[in-house]
Design a protein around this motif. Sequence first.
Motif, PDB file in Angstrom:
ATOM      1  N   ALA A   9       0.779  -1.207   0.010  1.00 18.12           N
ATOM      2  CA  ALA A   9      -0.048  -0.110   0.016  1.00 18.12           C
ATOM      3  C   ALA A   9       0.833   1.232   0.056  1.00 18.12           C
ATOM      4  O   ALA A   9       2.115   1.213   0.543  1.00 18.12           O
ATOM      5  CB  ALA A   9      -1.150  -0.004   1.331  1.00 18.12           C
ATOM      6  N   ARG A  10       0.398   2.273  -0.770  1.00 23.26           N
ATOM      7  CA  ARG A  10       1.227   3.460  -0.726  1.00 23.26           C
ATOM      8  C   ARG A  10       1.179   4.440   0.388  1.00 23.26           C
ATOM      9  O   ARG A  10       2.088   5.135   0.884  1.00 23.26           O
ATOM     10  CB  ARG A  10       0.906   4.455  -2.026  1.00 23.26           C
ATOM     11  CG  ARG A  10       1.351   5.727  -2.263  1.00 23.26           C
ATOM     12  CD  ARG A  10       0.875   5.856  -3.701  1.00 23.26           C
ATOM     13  NE  ARG A  10       1.505   7.470  -3.953  1.00 23.26           N
ATOM     14  CZ  ARG A  10       1.362   8.318  -4.727  1.00 23.26           C
ATOM     15  NH1 ARG A  10       0.312   8.069  -5.396  1.00 23.26           N
ATOM     16  NH2 ARG A  10       2.025   9.314  -4.656  1.00 23.26           N
ATOM     17  N   TRP A  11       0.062   4.169   1.171  1.00 23.32           N
ATOM     18  CA  TRP A  11      -0.323   5.158   2.279  1.00 23.32           C
ATOM     19  C   TRP A  11      -0.476   4.501   3.693  1.00 23.32           C
ATOM     20  O   TRP A  11      -1.118   3.358   3.583  1.00 23.32           O
ATOM     21  CB  TRP A  11      -1.592   6.044   2.022  1.00 23.32           C
ATOM     22  CG  TRP A  11      -1.628   6.818   0.984  1.00 23.32           C
ATOM     23  CD1 TRP A  11      -2.402   6.398  -0.306  1.00 23.32           C
ATOM     24  CD2 TRP A  11      -0.662   7.986   0.727  1.00 23.32           C
ATOM     25  NE1 TRP A  11      -2.135   7.411  -1.305  1.00 23.32           N
ATOM     26  CE2 TRP A  11      -1.083   8.249  -0.690  1.00 23.32           C
ATOM     27  CE3 TRP A  11      -0.027   8.757   1.218  1.00 23.32           C
ATOM     28  CZ2 TRP A  11      -0.541   9.346  -1.467  1.00 23.32           C
ATOM     29  CZ3 TRP A  11       0.651   9.765   0.778  1.00 23.32           C
ATOM     30  CH2 TRP A  11       0.530  10.139  -0.700  1.00 23.32           C
ATOM     31  N   LEU A  12      -0.067   4.760   4.642  1.00 19.70           N
ATOM     32  CA  LEU A  12      -0.098   4.307   5.994  1.00 19.70           C
ATOM     33  C   LEU A  12      -1.578   4.526   6.425  1.00 19.70           C
ATOM     34  O   LEU A  12      -2.178   3.380   6.824  1.00 19.70           O
ATOM     35  CB  LEU A  12       1.006   4.942   6.923  1.00 19.70           C
ATOM     36  CG  LEU A  12       0.880   4.511   8.553  1.00 19.70           C
ATOM     37  CD1 LEU A  12       1.278   2.968   8.250  1.00 19.70           C
ATOM     38  CD2 LEU A  12       1.753   5.367   9.236  1.00 19.70           C
ATOM     39  N   PHE A  13      -2.146   5.639   6.186  1.00 19.50           N
ATOM     40  CA  PHE A  13      -3.512   5.874   6.761  1.00 19.50           C
ATOM     41  C   PHE A  13      -4.171   6.333   5.204  1.00 19.50           C
ATOM     42  O   PHE A  13      -4.384   7.481   4.836  1.00 19.50           O
ATOM     43  CB  PHE A  13      -3.487   7.119   7.564  1.00 19.50           C
ATOM     44  CG  PHE A  13      -2.891   6.794   8.617  1.00 19.50           C
ATOM     45  CD1 PHE A  13      -3.430   6.059   9.819  1.00 19.50           C
ATOM     46  CD2 PHE A  13      -1.809   7.599   8.856  1.00 19.50           C
ATOM     47  CE1 PHE A  13      -2.706   6.029  10.918  1.00 19.50           C
ATOM     48  CE2 PHE A  13      -0.791   7.336  10.134  1.00 19.50           C
ATOM     49  CZ  PHE A  13      -1.381   6.415  11.056  1.00 19.50           C
ATOM     50  N   PRO A  14      -4.874   5.115   4.480  1.00 19.33           N
ATOM     51  CA  PRO A  14      -5.541   5.313   3.149  1.00 19.33           C
ATOM     52  C   PRO A  14      -6.613   6.248   3.566  1.00 19.33           C
ATOM     53  O   PRO A  14      -7.398   5.990   4.706  1.00 19.33           O
ATOM     54  CB  PRO A  14      -5.866   4.163   2.676  1.00 19.33           C
ATOM     55  CG  PRO A  14      -5.654   3.314   4.138  1.00 19.33           C
ATOM     56  CD  PRO A  14      -4.666   3.780   4.904  1.00 19.33           C
ATOM     57  N   ALA A  18     -10.039   6.367  -3.638  1.00 17.57           N
ATOM     58  CA  ALA A  18      -8.557   5.560  -3.887  1.00 17.57           C
ATOM     59  C   ALA A  18      -7.523   6.290  -4.402  1.00 17.57           C
ATOM     60  O   ALA A  18      -7.445   7.323  -4.844  1.00 17.57           O
ATOM     61  CB  ALA A  18      -9.347   4.723  -5.106  1.00 17.57           C
ATOM     62  N   GLY A  19      -6.137   5.825  -3.630  1.00 16.51           N
ATOM     63  CA  GLY A  19      -5.128   6.309  -3.977  1.00 16.51           C
ATOM     64  C   GLY A  19      -4.692   7.603  -3.317  1.00 16.51           C
ATOM     65  O   GLY A  19      -3.958   8.271  -3.558  1.00 16.51           O
ATOM     66  N   GLN A  20      -5.720   8.032  -2.543  1.00 15.84           N
ATOM     67  CA  GLN A  20      -5.423   9.190  -1.620  1.00 15.84           C
ATOM     68  C   GLN A  20      -5.351   8.896  -0.378  1.00 15.84           C
ATOM     69  O   GLN A  20      -5.971   7.988   0.534  1.00 15.84           O
ATOM     70  CB  GLN A  20      -6.832  10.092  -1.620  1.00 15.84           C
ATOM     71  CG  GLN A  20      -6.856  10.747  -3.291  1.00 15.84           C
ATOM     72  CD  GLN A  20      -5.608  11.565  -3.595  1.00 15.84           C
ATOM     73  OE1 GLN A  20      -5.135  12.363  -2.957  1.00 15.84           O
ATOM     74  NE2 GLN A  20      -5.416  11.070  -4.662  1.00 15.84           N
ATOM     75  N   PRO A  21      -4.411   9.688   0.631  1.00 12.46           N
ATOM     76  CA  PRO A  21      -4.288   9.456   2.060  1.00 12.46           C
ATOM     77  C   PRO A  21      -5.203  10.029   2.774  1.00 12.46           C
ATOM     78  O   PRO A  21      -5.983  10.803   2.208  1.00 12.46           O
ATOM     79  CB  PRO A  21      -2.801  10.252   2.413  1.00 12.46           C
ATOM     80  CG  PRO A  21      -3.015  11.327   1.343  1.00 12.46           C
ATOM     81  CD  PRO A  21      -3.579  10.714   0.028  1.00 12.46           C
ATOM     82  N   LEU A  22      -5.802   9.647   3.985  1.00  8.54           N
ATOM     83  CA  LEU A  22      -6.530  10.066   4.910  1.00  8.54           C
ATOM     84  C   LEU A  22      -6.085  11.709   4.999  1.00  8.54           C
ATOM     85  O   LEU A  22      -4.857  12.130   5.387  1.00  8.54           O
ATOM     86  CB  LEU A  22      -6.452   9.416   6.150  1.00  8.54           C
ATOM     87  CG  LEU A  22      -7.613   9.503   7.371  1.00  8.54           C
ATOM     88  CD1 LEU A  22      -8.769   9.201   6.787  1.00  8.54           C
ATOM     89  CD2 LEU A  22      -7.169   8.995   8.445  1.00  8.54           C
TER      90      LEU A  22
END
Length: 90
Positions: A9-14, A18-22
Amino acid sequence: MNTATNADARWLFPGRRAGQPLHHRSLADLVRKLGVPGTAARTAALRQLVLQASAPVIARALGFHDKTTTRISSEAGGTWSRYAPNDHAE
Protein backbone atom coordinates in the motif's frame (compact mmCIF):
# COMPACT_ATOMS: atom_id res chain seq x y z
CA MET A 1 -6.40 -3.82 -0.95
CA ASN A 2 -5.43 -0.25 -0.08
CA THR A 3 -4.96 -0.53 3.68
CA ALA A 4 -2.06 -0.23 6.12
CA THR A 5 -1.99 -4.01 6.51
CA ASN A 6 -1.06 -4.35 2.85
CA ALA A 7 2.73 -4.11 2.60
CA ASP A 8 2.44 -2.77 -0.95
CA ALA A 9 0.00 0.00 0.00
CA ARG A 10 1.17 3.51 -0.79
CA TRP A 11 -0.32 5.19 2.31
CA LEU A 12 -0.08 4.31 6.00
CA PHE A 13 -3.49 5.95 6.53
CA PRO A 14 -5.46 5.50 3.29
CA GLY A 15 -8.36 7.85 2.65
CA ARG A 16 -11.84 7.12 1.39
CA ARG A 17 -10.93 8.05 -2.17
CA ALA A 18 -8.82 5.50 -4.01
CA GLY A 19 -5.13 6.34 -4.05
CA GLN A 20 -5.44 9.23 -1.60
CA PRO A 21 -4.20 9.47 2.00
CA LEU A 22 -6.48 10.20 4.93
CA HIS A 23 -6.94 13.95 5.34
CA HIS A 24 -4.93 15.35 8.25
CA ARG A 25 -8.05 16.74 9.95
CA SER A 26 -9.76 13.36 9.76
CA LEU A 27 -6.71 11.71 11.29
CA ALA A 28 -6.58 14.36 14.03
CA ASP A 29 -10.26 13.72 14.83
CA LEU A 30 -9.65 9.97 15.05
CA VAL A 31 -6.64 10.44 17.34
CA ARG A 32 -8.60 12.86 19.54
CA LYS A 33 -11.46 10.35 19.82
CA LEU A 34 -8.92 7.77 21.03
CA GLY A 35 -8.04 10.15 23.87
CA VAL A 36 -4.60 11.28 22.69
CA PRO A 37 -4.18 14.98 23.51
CA GLY A 38 -2.80 16.67 20.38
CA THR A 39 -1.02 19.60 21.98
CA ALA A 40 0.65 17.50 24.66
CA ALA A 41 1.78 14.91 22.12
CA ARG A 42 3.15 17.60 19.77
CA THR A 43 5.02 19.30 22.61
CA ALA A 44 6.47 16.00 23.82
CA ALA A 45 7.65 15.15 20.30
CA LEU A 46 9.26 18.59 19.91
CA ARG A 47 11.00 18.25 23.30
CA GLN A 48 12.43 14.90 22.20
CA LEU A 49 13.61 16.32 18.86
CA VAL A 50 15.49 19.26 20.42
CA LEU A 51 17.34 16.79 22.65
CA GLN A 52 18.52 14.92 19.56
CA ALA A 53 19.47 17.87 17.34
CA SER A 54 20.08 21.58 17.74
CA ALA A 55 17.15 23.93 18.24
CA PRO A 56 17.91 26.05 15.12
CA VAL A 57 18.01 22.95 12.93
CA ILE A 58 14.69 21.69 14.31
CA ALA A 59 13.16 25.17 13.96
CA ARG A 60 14.22 25.44 10.32
CA ALA A 61 13.07 21.90 9.47
CA LEU A 62 9.64 22.23 11.09
CA GLY A 63 8.91 25.93 10.56
CA PHE A 64 9.17 26.99 14.20
CA HIS A 65 10.82 30.21 15.37
CA ASP A 66 14.40 29.74 16.65
CA LYS A 67 13.51 31.29 20.00
CA THR A 68 10.68 28.80 20.53
CA THR A 69 12.81 25.73 19.94
CA THR A 70 15.71 27.21 21.94
CA ARG A 71 13.38 27.79 24.90
CA ILE A 72 11.98 24.27 24.67
CA SER A 73 15.51 22.87 24.38
CA SER A 74 16.68 24.63 27.54
CA GLU A 75 13.54 23.54 29.41
CA ALA A 76 14.18 19.95 28.32
CA GLY A 77 17.83 20.09 29.42
CA GLY A 78 19.27 20.15 25.90
CA THR A 79 23.03 20.22 25.43
CA TRP A 80 23.18 21.88 22.01
CA SER A 81 23.71 25.42 23.35
CA ARG A 82 27.09 25.88 21.67
CA TYR A 83 26.07 24.58 18.24
CA ALA A 84 26.72 27.02 15.38
CA PRO A 85 23.94 26.43 12.82
CA ASN A 86 25.52 28.24 9.84
CA ASP A 87 27.18 26.53 6.88
CA HIS A 88 30.82 25.86 7.78
CA ALA A 89 32.00 24.82 4.31
CA GLU A 90 35.09 26.66 3.13
